[in-house]
Enzyme design. Structure first.
Site, short mmCIF file in Angstrom:
data_model
loop_
_atom_site.label_atom_id
_atom_site.label_comp_id
_atom_site.label_asym_id
_atom_site.label_seq_id
_atom_site.Cartn_x
_atom_site.Cartn_y
_atom_site.Cartn_z
N LYS A 289 0.85 -1.18 0.00
CA LYS A 289 0.00 0.00 0.00
C LYS A 289 0.89 1.24 0.00
O LYS A 289 1.83 1.33 0.79
CB LYS A 289 -0.92 -0.01 1.22
CG LYS A 289 -2.13 0.90 1.10
CD LYS A 289 -3.12 0.64 2.22
CE LYS A 289 -4.39 1.45 2.02
NZ LYS A 289 -5.41 1.20 3.06
N GLU A 375 -19.10 -6.99 9.56
CA GLU A 375 -20.08 -6.36 10.43
C GLU A 375 -21.12 -7.35 10.94
O GLU A 375 -21.55 -7.26 12.10
CB GLU A 375 -20.77 -5.21 9.70
CG GLU A 375 -19.88 -4.02 9.40
CD GLU A 375 -19.08 -4.18 8.11
OE1 GLU A 375 -18.30 -3.27 7.78
OE2 GLU A 375 -19.24 -5.22 7.43
N ARG A 403 -25.18 -3.39 6.82
CA ARG A 403 -24.84 -4.73 6.35
C ARG A 403 -25.17 -5.80 7.39
O ARG A 403 -25.17 -6.98 7.09
CB ARG A 403 -23.35 -4.79 6.00
CG ARG A 403 -22.89 -3.67 5.08
CD ARG A 403 -21.47 -3.83 4.64
NE ARG A 403 -21.38 -4.70 3.48
CZ ARG A 403 -20.26 -4.96 2.82
NH1 ARG A 403 -19.12 -4.44 3.22
NH2 ARG A 403 -20.26 -5.75 1.78
#
Length: 649
Positions: A289, A375, A403
């Site tokens: 990243k 979640e 979600r």
């Protein structure tokens, strides 16, 4: 080092790229140069506007390789989340438009179907790409659509159950599609869980790149019984060498790990697989990243999301010091409560820094749980903790909590378990746009039996609501608060539990009553000031609770004022609807007063500065004042002798 240096005396290749078809005409050496130019251009573009930088820098070479090998847009390229797609946008005819990235009327920070034919599927929440890609794949087999399907998903997104559901289905269908696992060991927070450990083990084993695919293709050409024997040999070899992966058990051909920054290697692997693949394939690419930009690589969050900055040095633009953010206030308040109550635990879904729970983790590491981008699991996990007698605080953004709605209903509300929901990013959030707006939680929680639903008008109220939730053991409770800085009010030394279902009168008036739920209270007070210029006085009340309602206060406001206006940072069907239903059921809508319910309009509000979004939504002080005057005039027309002073308005 800062920004990647530009080769001297080189004619820029990127300047001649208006779409992927031009990329596919380049020689491999020129593709390497293109990747370098693309990295520099991406850094420069995001430096000017702010945005999600580290994710895109990690996939520069992957982006070039995919567009060079696959025939986009005929072949469908589906990015998971969309944070990775800035370079993709630059290469697909949107380079100049990047100047308006995440700005009002400009490009979205995520992939968006209405924006480009090169964005076949919109994405802003993670872990959807394989499911969507499989949909395109199945449609192709039925004669709807053409071309290959390539889904790019991050290792962090692979912590979500939805990704495994999709892979299980893809393996069972056995249809040709390509999944590229972008493994940078980090989403926003570092990747966690057993799957992350599995990927690390695969990387340590480092099998020969592409050998599995080659062996499978070669075996498929053999007659029986040699074909079955070859397949068994492959399985045995995997067992002996330890290279058999979870993906293979799910029906995918696993290829990798490959170096995601070695463009020649990527080109070779993708070209080979495109030529021989006959089923689902997973390419495991190792990336970094922020790759190629030292300030991002050396940053703790790898420049996941940044404001504008100096591209040469990476120095972020300084913001003026202001009030602490609501997120910080929540984190400090919860950490303080936990220091006195060992039953308090905190749960986040791969958003430790985003929710402020990294602060909690430093003080109480054994009581902080990052469940990954999961979640649904996080909510049921919290329900289990509550059933065991603990006090779980589930800190999740409003848009992500959507979600886990089934788990909220079935595993929490139905059992009456005291899970505490800290709902960050309530209301409109600015540059992230409609995908991240916290518009619906008031409505989707207030209709659940036994739920207590609160909203903080300011950061001091938030401290008290954390204490209220900690003390509440008779069912689930939620409190919502917005993104960004607070109002600057003085914070209490310690939160005090609020009386459940009781609001407060902040300002007393005679003609109009504003009943605010949440952080629009300041706008209501400003509107009250503006109304004084018209000879009208307004009461301003802070509801605090959408459920249970302060019915006594509502009755008082309705009885003593000509107009009652409810105000909330949520969609229709929320707080205002609860108030209207109560007044209807109790027979109080007798015509003696007028009522208006102001909420977010029935549309997905497009990205812009938060104040602009609220202005477009009619929830700023001038709009509140205008609504009050218009409503009173309308009422006066029906009752001309009621308020003579309104004739001058």
């Amino acid at each position: 080092m800062g920004i990647v240096s530009k080769p001297e005396n080189a004619t820029p290749i990127l300047d001649g790229i208006n779409g992927p078809e031009e990329i596919r005409r380049l020689e491999d050496a020129d593709l390497v140069r293109l990747a370098d130019e693309l990295r520099r251009d991406t850094i420069a573009k995001v430096a000017a506007t702010g945005g999600h930088l580290g994710s895109t820098l990690g996939v520069i070479e992957l982006t070039v390789a995919i567009h060079a090998v696959f025939d986009t847009p005929r072949d469908k390229l589906i990015w998971d989340v969309g944070h990775q797609a800035y370079a993709h946008k630059i290469l697909t005819g949107r380079r100049q438009a990047m100047a308006g990235l995440r700005q009002d009327g400009g490009l979205s920070g995520f992939t968006k179907r209405s924006e480009s034919e090169y964005d076949p599927f919109g994405a802003a929440h993670s872990s959807t790409s394989i499911s969507a890609g499989l949909g395109f794949t199945a449609a192709r087999s039925l004669g709807f659509g053409t071309g290959d399907v390539v889904a790019v998903i991050g290792d962090g997104a692979m912590s979500a159950g939805m990704a495994y559901e999709a892979m299980n289905n893809a393996g069972a269908l056995g249809k040709r599609m390509f999944v590229i696992l972008n493994d940078n060991e980090m989403s926003i927070s570092p990747s966690v869980g057993a799957f992350s450990t599995h990927l690390s083990a695969l990387c340590a084993q480092a099998p020969a790149i592409g050998m599995d695919a080659v062996m499978k293709k070669a075996a498929s050409m053999l007659p029986e019984p040699f074909r079955t024997g070859a397949a068994r040999a492959r399985q045995a070899m995997g067992a002996l060498t330890g290279t058999s992966s979870l993906f293979e058990h799910m029906g995918f051909t696993y290829v990798g790990p490959v170096d995601g920054h070695d463009l020649p290697q990527l080109l070779s692997v993708l070209r080979t697989l495109k030529g021989i693949a006959d089923g689902p394939v997973l390419i495991h690419a190792i990336t970094r990243k922020g790759a190629g930009y030292a300030p991002a690589e050396n940053s703790a969050d790898k420049y996941h999301g940044v404001g504008s900055f100096d591209a040469e040095t990476g120095t972020l633009a300084k913001s003026k010091p202001g009030a602490p953010s609501y997120t910080k206030v929540f984190a400090n308040a919860l950490t303080d409560e936990a220091s006195r109550d060992r039953g308090i635990v905190a749960i986040t879904a791969a958003m430790a820094s985003g929710t402020g729970l990294d602060v909690f983790a430093k003080a109480h590491p054994e009581r902080m749980f990052d469940v990954g981008i999961a979640e649904q699991h996080g909510v049921t996990f919290a329900a289990g903790l509550a059933a065991a007698g603990m006090k779980p605080f589930c800190a999740i953004y409003s848009t992500f909590l959507q979600r886990a709605y089934d788990q909220i209903v079935h595993d929490v509300a139905l059992q009456g378990l005291p899970v505490r929901f800290a709902i960050d990013r309530a209301g409109l959030v600015g540059a992230d746009g409609p995908t991240h707006a916290g518009a619906f939680d008031i409505a989707y929680l207030s209709n659940l039996p036994g739920f207590t639903v609160m909203a903080a008008a300011d950061e001091a109220e938030l401290v008290h609501m954390v204490a209220t939730a900690a003390a509440h053991d008779s069912g689930p409770i939620a409190f919502r608060y917005p993104r960004g800085e607070g109002t600057g009010v003085a914070l209490p030394e310690r939160g005090e539990p609020l009386e459940i279902g009781k609001g407060r009168i902040v300002r007393q008036g005679d003609d109009i009553a504003f009943l605010s739920f949440g952080a629009r209270l300041g706008e209501c007070l400003e509107a009250a000031d503006m109304l004084e210029a018209h000879g009208l006085t307004a009461t301003v009340a802070d509801a605090r609770f959408a459920k249970p309602l302060d019915t006594a206060m509502i009755a008082q406001l309705a009885k003593r004022h000509d107009l009652l206006i409810t105000v909330e940072e949520g969609a229709s069907g929320g707080f205002g609807a609860c108030v209207l239903q109560h007044l209807t059921e109790t027979g109080q809508l007798d015509g003696s007063f007028a009522i208006r319910s102001l909420c977010l309009p029935d549309r997905f509000e497009q990205h812009a500065a938060p104040q602009t979004m609220y202005d477009r939504s009619g929830l700023t002080a001038p709009h509140l004042m205008a609504t009050a005057l218009e409503s009173l005039v309308r009422k006066q027309q029906k009752q001309p002798n009621k308020k003579a002073q309104l004739a001058a308005i």
